[in-house]
Write an enzyme that holds these catalytic residues in place. Structure first.
Site, mmCIF file in Angstrom:
data_model
loop_
_atom_site.group_PDB
_atom_site.id
_atom_site.type_symbol
_atom_site.label_atom_id
_atom_site.label_comp_id
_atom_site.label_asym_id
_atom_site.label_seq_id
_atom_site.Cartn_x
_atom_site.Cartn_y
_atom_site.Cartn_z
ATOM 1 N N CYS A 88 6.938 29.379 16.321
ATOM 2 C CA CYS A 88 6.469 28.524 17.422
ATOM 3 C C CYS A 88 6.143 29.311 18.678
ATOM 4 C CB CYS A 88 7.417 27.364 17.694
ATOM 5 S SG CYS A 88 9.008 27.796 18.391
ATOM 6 N N HIS A 164 12.424 25.410 21.588
ATOM 7 C CA HIS A 164 11.042 25.123 21.207
ATOM 8 C C HIS A 164 10.092 25.614 22.292
ATOM 9 C CE1 HIS A 164 7.782 23.149 19.209
ATOM 10 N NE2 HIS A 164 7.595 22.248 20.157
#
EC number: 3.4.19.12
Length: 318
Positions: A88, A164
């Site tokens: 990510c 994230h």
């Protein structure tokens, strides 16, 4: 989530890592800078800023900001669904780079070919294409930290912190949040008439941070911006023509400081990749032979216990 065609490692959220990562992709004209505040003055020093990368501790969001784009606008930008957890960081970086159109930035052959190849794909196929890109994965994995020992992988539990990355980037006069866990790009509205998209991004990020409980510090904000050395050298050439001695001296100092920063980043990245296990083994052997190993162990144990107690006390005070 699966690991695509191969394993992707976790990489450290660090401006030196991200800058060299981008360069290894073949991109020129940009670098990454860490932001310690959202003050307008701090942004001014970095312009032009092409996009922001925001790292945060993921928690369910019952009242998300913005509106998910479900029309053809999504086809006119690079947005990929997240297929692999560990990728990510690279995905957020690419979400900025592949949506930037700037004269002084060049994507290079690897990312140009990737962008062209998947330009007609939907977001899921773009995510799968990224997960299966040997070239991009190889560069990403070249920044893995050396593990001294192999541990059994345990499944994440509800008590584990999950981090994230998302990207904020202006596209065709509107600010979008590109989060591979969402159904599409998130539209945050039109860029102000001033043309400064950061004026719109700043309160959005501040509101996002405000949703977390007091004492939460698991945030990291980085700017993908024009290469400072490129900008400084162009400005230096202009000032040299007009013989501005004070301006020239100031820019030469800035160039020297930036070159020193790059040298430091390079050293740190080499250390990240280095395998220290043989050295540690020899050090332990030497301490054991000198009869000092038990003393060193006891001191380390006491220090670790003190650190653990301070952490517990800090949590109780929050």
């Amino acid at each position: 989530m699966g690991d695509g065609a191969g394993n992707w490692c976790l990489i450290e959220s660090d401006p030196g890592v991200f800058t060299e990562l981008i360069q290894k992709f073949g991109v020129s004209g940009v670098q990454v800078e860490e932001l310690w505040s959202l003050d307008k003055d701090d942004f001014e020093k970095l312009k032009p800023v092409h996009g922001l990368i925001f790292l945060f501790k993921w928690v369910p969001d019952e009242n998300p900001q913005g509106t998910v784009v479900r029309d053809s606008r999504a086809d006119d930008m690079f947005f990929a669904k997240q297929v692999i957890n560990n990728a990510c960081a690279t995905q957020a970086i690419l979400s900025v780079l592949l949506n930037v159109n700037h004269d002084e930035m060049s994507l290079g052959p690897t990312l140009s070919s990737f962008k062209e190849f998947c330009s007609s794909f939907d977001s899921t196929m773009k995510g799968l294409t990224l997960s299966n890109s040997d070239e991009i994965r190889t560069v990403h994995n070249s920044f893995s930290r050396q593990n001294l020992f192999e541990f059994d992988q345990k499944s994440a539990t509800k008590d584990d912190d999950v981090f994230h990355f998302v990207a904020y980037v202006p596209v065709k006069g509107r600010l979008y949040e590109l989060d591979g866990l969402k159904e599409g790009p998130v539209d945050h509205g039109a860029v102000p008439e001033s043309g400064d998209w950061l004026d719109l991004a700043k309160p959005i990020i501040e509101q996002r941070m405000a949703k977390y409980q007091a004492g939460e510090i698991h945030f990291n904000l980085m700017a993908i911006m024009q290469d400072k050395l490129m900008r400084y050298r162009k400005e230096l050439a202009i000032l040299t023509e007009v013989n501005d001695a004070a301006g020239i001296a100031d820019l030469q100092l800035r160039i020297s400081q930036e070159e020193q920063q790059r040298t430091q980043w390079k050293k740190e990245n080499i250390r990240r990749r280095h395998n220290y296990l043989p050295f540690i083994v020899e050090l332990l052997k030497g301490l054991a032979e000198q009869g000092q190993l038990q003393n060193v162990y006891e001191k380390a144990k006491t220090k670790a216990q003190e650190l653990d107690e301070r952490k517990k006390a800090k949590k109780k005070s929050v």
